[in-house]
Design a protein around this motif. Structure first.
Motif, PDB file in Angstrom:
ATOM      1  N   ASN A 140       0.805  -1.216   0.000  1.00  0.00           N
ATOM      2  CA  ASN A 140       0.000   0.000   0.000  1.00  0.00           C
ATOM      3  C   ASN A 140       0.839   1.269   0.000  1.00  0.00           C
ATOM      4  OD1 ASN A 140       0.119  -1.519   2.705  1.00  0.00           O
ATOM      5  ND2 ASN A 140      -0.138   0.588   3.417  1.00  0.00           N
ATOM      6  N   ALA A 141       2.136   1.143  -0.217  1.00  0.00           N
ATOM      7  CA  ALA A 141       3.031   2.303  -0.263  1.00  0.00           C
ATOM      8  C   ALA A 141       2.966   2.999  -1.623  1.00  0.00           C
ATOM      9  CB  ALA A 141       4.471   1.859   0.011  1.00  0.00           C
ATOM     10  N   PRO A 142       3.319   4.299  -1.678  1.00  0.00           N
ATOM     11  CA  PRO A 142       3.419   4.986  -2.968  1.00  0.00           C
ATOM     12  C   PRO A 142       4.498   4.343  -3.835  1.00  0.00           C
ATOM     13  CG  PRO A 142       3.426   6.554  -1.149  1.00  0.00           C
ATOM     14  CD  PRO A 142       3.600   5.200  -0.544  1.00  0.00           C
ATOM     15  N   GLU A 143       4.415   4.558  -5.133  1.00  0.00           N
ATOM     16  CA  GLU A 143       5.354   3.944  -6.068  1.00  0.00           C
ATOM     17  C   GLU A 143       6.801   4.319  -5.774  1.00  0.00           C
ATOM     18  OE1 GLU A 143       5.032   1.542  -8.385  1.00  0.00           O
ATOM     19  OE2 GLU A 143       3.044   1.379  -7.466  1.00  0.00           O
ATOM     20  N   LEU A 144       7.046   5.568  -5.369  1.00  0.00           N
ATOM     21  CA  LEU A 144       8.417   5.999  -5.084  1.00  0.00           C
ATOM     22  C   LEU A 144       9.038   5.151  -3.988  1.00  0.00           C
ATOM     23  CD1 LEU A 144      10.816   7.891  -5.409  1.00  0.00           C
ATOM     24  CD2 LEU A 144       9.685   9.489  -3.831  1.00  0.00           C
ATOM     25  N   VAL A 145       8.272   4.854  -2.960  1.00  0.00           N
ATOM     26  CA  VAL A 145       8.778   4.039  -1.856  1.00  0.00           C
ATOM     27  C   VAL A 145       9.050   2.616  -2.339  1.00  0.00           C
ATOM     28  CG1 VAL A 145       8.272   3.136   0.449  1.00  0.00           C
ATOM     29  CG2 VAL A 145       7.559   5.456  -0.168  1.00  0.00           C
ATOM     30  N   LYS A 146       8.157   2.085  -3.144  1.00  0.00           N
ATOM     31  CA  LYS A 146       8.347   0.733  -3.675  1.00  0.00           C
ATOM     32  C   LYS A 146       9.603   0.648  -4.542  1.00  0.00           C
ATOM     33  CE  LYS A 146       3.395  -0.375  -3.829  1.00  0.00           C
ATOM     34  NZ  LYS A 146       2.266  -0.706  -4.713  1.00  0.00           N
ATOM     35  N   ILE A 147       9.827   1.681  -5.343  1.00  0.00           N
ATOM     36  CA  ILE A 147      10.989   1.700  -6.233  1.00  0.00           C
ATOM     37  C   ILE A 147      12.292   1.684  -5.432  1.00  0.00           C
ATOM     38  CG2 ILE A 147      12.270   3.150  -7.871  1.00  0.00           C
ATOM     39  CD1 ILE A 147       9.520   4.042  -8.968  1.00  0.00           C
ATOM     40  N   LYS A 148      12.304   2.403  -4.318  1.00  0.00           N
ATOM     41  CA  LYS A 148      13.517   2.513  -3.497  1.00  0.00           C
ATOM     42  C   LYS A 148      13.756   1.269  -2.637  1.00  0.00           C
ATOM     43  CE  LYS A 148      14.708   6.794  -4.573  1.00  0.00           C
ATOM     44  NZ  LYS A 148      16.022   7.142  -5.169  1.00  0.00           N
ATOM     45  N   ALA A 149      12.731   0.461  -2.435  1.00  0.00           N
ATOM     46  CA  ALA A 149      12.843  -0.703  -1.545  1.00  0.00           C
ATOM     47  C   ALA A 149      13.507  -1.882  -2.251  1.00  0.00           C
ATOM     48  CB  ALA A 149      11.465  -1.112  -1.048  1.00  0.00           C
ATOM     49  N   ASP A 150      14.063  -2.781  -1.443  1.00  0.00           N
ATOM     50  CA  ASP A 150      14.642  -4.023  -1.972  1.00  0.00           C
ATOM     51  C   ASP A 150      13.564  -5.077  -2.199  1.00  0.00           C
ATOM     52  OD1 ASP A 150      17.526  -3.290  -1.757  1.00  0.00           O
ATOM     53  OD2 ASP A 150      17.010  -3.146   0.364  1.00  0.00           O
ATOM     54  N   PHE A 151      12.449  -4.917  -1.493  1.00  0.00           N
ATOM     55  CA  PHE A 151      11.390  -5.926  -1.561  1.00  0.00           C
ATOM     56  C   PHE A 151      10.057  -5.266  -1.233  1.00  0.00           C
ATOM     57  CE2 PHE A 151       8.880  -9.207   0.819  1.00  0.00           C
ATOM     58  CZ  PHE A 151       8.635 -10.061  -0.263  1.00  0.00           C
ATOM     59  N   VAL A 152       9.013  -5.661  -1.936  1.00  0.00           N
ATOM     60  CA  VAL A 152       7.668  -5.174  -1.650  1.00  0.00           C
ATOM     61  C   VAL A 152       6.857  -6.318  -1.061  1.00  0.00           C
ATOM     62  CG1 VAL A 152       5.557  -4.171  -2.582  1.00  0.00           C
ATOM     63  CG2 VAL A 152       7.780  -3.481  -3.523  1.00  0.00           C
ATOM     64  N   THR A 153       6.379  -6.123   0.148  1.00  0.00           N
ATOM     65  CA  THR A 153       5.603  -7.153   0.825  1.00  0.00           C
ATOM     66  C   THR A 153       4.111  -6.935   0.579  1.00  0.00           C
ATOM     67  OG1 THR A 153       5.269  -8.298   2.940  1.00  0.00           O
ATOM     68  CG2 THR A 153       5.472  -5.897   3.027  1.00  0.00           C
ATOM     69  N   LYS A 154       3.271  -7.682   1.249  1.00  0.00           N
ATOM     70  CA  LYS A 154       1.831  -7.513   1.120  1.00  0.00           C
ATOM     71  C   LYS A 154       1.379  -6.267   1.879  1.00  0.00           C
ATOM     72  CE  LYS A 154       0.834 -12.435   0.420  1.00  0.00           C
ATOM     73  NZ  LYS A 154       0.056 -13.618   0.885  1.00  0.00           N
ATOM     74  N   SER A 155       0.109  -5.928   1.777  1.00  0.00           N
ATOM     75  CA  SER A 155      -0.401  -4.714   2.400  1.00  0.00           C
ATOM     76  C   SER A 155      -0.568  -4.883   3.908  1.00  0.00           C
ATOM     77  CB  SER A 155      -1.745  -4.320   1.783  1.00  0.00           C
ATOM     78  OG  SER A 155      -2.791  -5.133   2.301  1.00  0.00           O
ATOM     79  N   ASN A 156      -0.862  -3.762   4.573  1.00  0.00           N
ATOM     80  CA  ASN A 156      -1.064  -3.792   6.023  1.00  0.00           C
ATOM     81  C   ASN A 156      -2.341  -4.527   6.412  1.00  0.00           C
ATOM     82  OD1 ASN A 156      -2.531  -1.539   4.869  1.00  0.00           O
ATOM     83  ND2 ASN A 156      -2.894  -0.801   6.942  1.00  0.00           N
ATOM     84  N   ASN A 157      -3.235  -4.754   5.461  1.00  0.00           N
ATOM     85  CA  ASN A 157      -4.448  -5.532   5.737  1.00  0.00           C
ATOM     86  C   ASN A 157      -4.310  -6.989   5.316  1.00  0.00           C
ATOM     87  OD1 ASN A 157      -6.037  -3.433   6.882  1.00  0.00           O
ATOM     88  ND2 ASN A 157      -6.400  -2.607   4.837  1.00  0.00           N
ATOM     89  N   GLU A 158      -3.092  -7.352   4.891  1.00  0.00           N
ATOM     90  CA  GLU A 158      -2.830  -8.729   4.441  1.00  0.00           C
ATOM     91  C   GLU A 158      -1.632  -9.336   5.169  1.00  0.00           C
ATOM     92  OE1 GLU A 158      -3.984  -8.740  -0.214  1.00  0.00           O
ATOM     93  OE2 GLU A 158      -2.356  -7.366   0.313  1.00  0.00           O
ATOM     94  N   ASP A 159      -1.424  -8.926   6.421  1.00  0.00           N
ATOM     95  CA  ASP A 159      -0.319  -9.460   7.234  1.00  0.00           C
ATOM     96  C   ASP A 159       1.037  -9.232   6.561  1.00  0.00           C
ATOM     97  OD1 ASP A 159      -2.333 -10.471   8.942  1.00  0.00           O
ATOM     98  OD2 ASP A 159      -2.459 -12.315   7.779  1.00  0.00           O
ATOM     99  N   GLY A 160       1.217  -8.035   6.024  1.00  0.00           N
ATOM    100  CA  GLY A 160       2.440  -7.733   5.281  1.00  0.00           C
ATOM    101  C   GLY A 160       3.718  -7.853   6.084  1.00  0.00           C
ATOM    102  N   ILE A 161       3.662  -7.552   7.370  1.00  0.00           N
ATOM    103  CA  ILE A 161       4.856  -7.665   8.211  1.00  0.00           C
ATOM    104  C   ILE A 161       5.255  -9.128   8.356  1.00  0.00           C
ATOM    105  CG2 ILE A 161       5.829  -7.261  10.499  1.00  0.00           C
ATOM    106  CD1 ILE A 161       5.408  -4.705   8.835  1.00  0.00           C
ATOM    107  N   ALA A 162       4.281  -9.992   8.620  1.00  0.00           N
ATOM    108  CA  ALA A 162       4.565 -11.424   8.742  1.00  0.00           C
ATOM    109  C   ALA A 162       5.134 -11.970   7.440  1.00  0.00           C
ATOM    110  CB  ALA A 162       3.290 -12.179   9.120  1.00  0.00           C
ATOM    111  N   PHE A 163       4.567 -11.552   6.327  1.00  0.00           N
ATOM    112  CA  PHE A 163       5.045 -12.007   5.021  1.00  0.00           C
ATOM    113  C   PHE A 163       6.498 -11.585   4.806  1.00  0.00           C
ATOM    114  CE2 PHE A 163       5.520 -11.762   0.394  1.00  0.00           C
ATOM    115  CZ  PHE A 163       5.007 -12.995   0.007  1.00  0.00           C
TER     116      PHE A 163
END
Length: 273
Positions: free
Chosen positions: A236-259
């Motif tokens: 659920n992050a903006p595209e800029l944040v996703k681009i800068k990240a090493d990995f994109v996890t699931k959303s905060n409503n889909e247990d993204g931290i656990a994933f």
């Protein structure tokens, strides 16, 4: 390998109902059992994040106010504090009020506002904190001589609009400016960021940045995602944040931290084979 794992709160650790899912709790518990240091880095004030930090039994000081404060939840020891100084705060308040923002100050771990109104009530709907309505904020600062840990500028909550570039430019000459969605602004003293606070925390534990993982969902998380050896963006992050990240996890409503946690340790197991 990961030795220090840090998550943002709103939009990352917390779901849309401001709850921590059972899957996220279990994954974080397993993380600590593996000897990993875990804590939270948030724009929230200390008293607001404290219940969540206690629920998760963090084993390192929490980072609050976007990096302005590093404080232990058990001993209440302050390891770092860098507020906006009084003169700068007064100048920023003037710019924000003339631009139509609701101005929230944070002094002595209390929310300080001029008056109770619809936008303050909106803020309190997801932050259970002590509030002081003090009248003129600039006069309050002059009278107390105290700075503010952060300034949260709330825009139009019914019709969110992008930040005016001219207003942004004025503010950025005085303070560090970041956004957390909805056209709202989060302002800190120059040099304050989640990334710099995470670096300070890692140094406290003599952990190299290559062994740090950080998760976030918004632009105020970007500095810590870029600092970490393994930066993780929420779906659920903006595209800029996703681009800068090493990995994109699931959303905060889909247990993204656990994933994300499961992904990190699966990767480590593969590398160990």
């Amino acid at each position: 390998m990961c030795k220090l794992f840090v998550t943002d709160a709103d939009g990352s650790l917390l779901d849309s109902n401001n709850k921590i899912s059972e899957a996220n709790i279990n994954a974080i518990n397993e993380l600590r059992e593996k000897g990993v240091i875990y804590t939270i880095a948030t724009g929230r004030m200390f008293s607001s994040i404290l219940p969540y930090a206690l629920e998760l039994r963090v084993n390192a000081p929490v980072i609050c106010f976007n990096g302005a404060l590093i404080k232990d939840i058990y001993t209440k020891k302050v390891y770092y504090y860098n507020p906006i100084q009084p003169d700068d705060a007064i100048e920023v308040i003037d710019v924000l009020k003339s631009s139509g923002y609701q101005v929230n100050l944070y002094i002595d771990d209390k929310l300080v506002v001029e008056e109770m109104n619809e936008r303050v009530e909106w803020y309190l709907s997801f932050n259970t904190v002590e509030v002081d309505a003090v009248g003129d904020l600039a006069e309050c600062i002059k009278n107390t001589g105290k700075g503010t840990a952060k300034i949260y500028a709330i825009g139009d909550i019914k019709n969110p609009a992008p930040v005016d570039p001219e207003v942004y430019d004025k503010l950025s000459k005085i303070v560090s400016v970041s956004t957390s969605g909805g056209g709202h602004l989060e302002l800190n003293a120059k040099g304050v960021s989640k990334g710099n606070a995470l670096k300070t925390l890692a140094n406290m534990y003599n952990i190299k940045r290559e062994l740090v993982a950080a998760v976030g969902d918004n632009l105020n998380d970007l500095s810590m995602i870029e600092y970490a050896g393994f930066g993780i963006a929420m779906a659920n992050a903006p595209e800029l944040v996703k681009i800068k990240a090493d990995f994109v996890t699931k959303s905060n409503n889909e247990d993204g931290i656990a994933f994300a946690i499961n992904r990190i340790f699966a990767k480590q197991q593969i590398m160990a084979v």
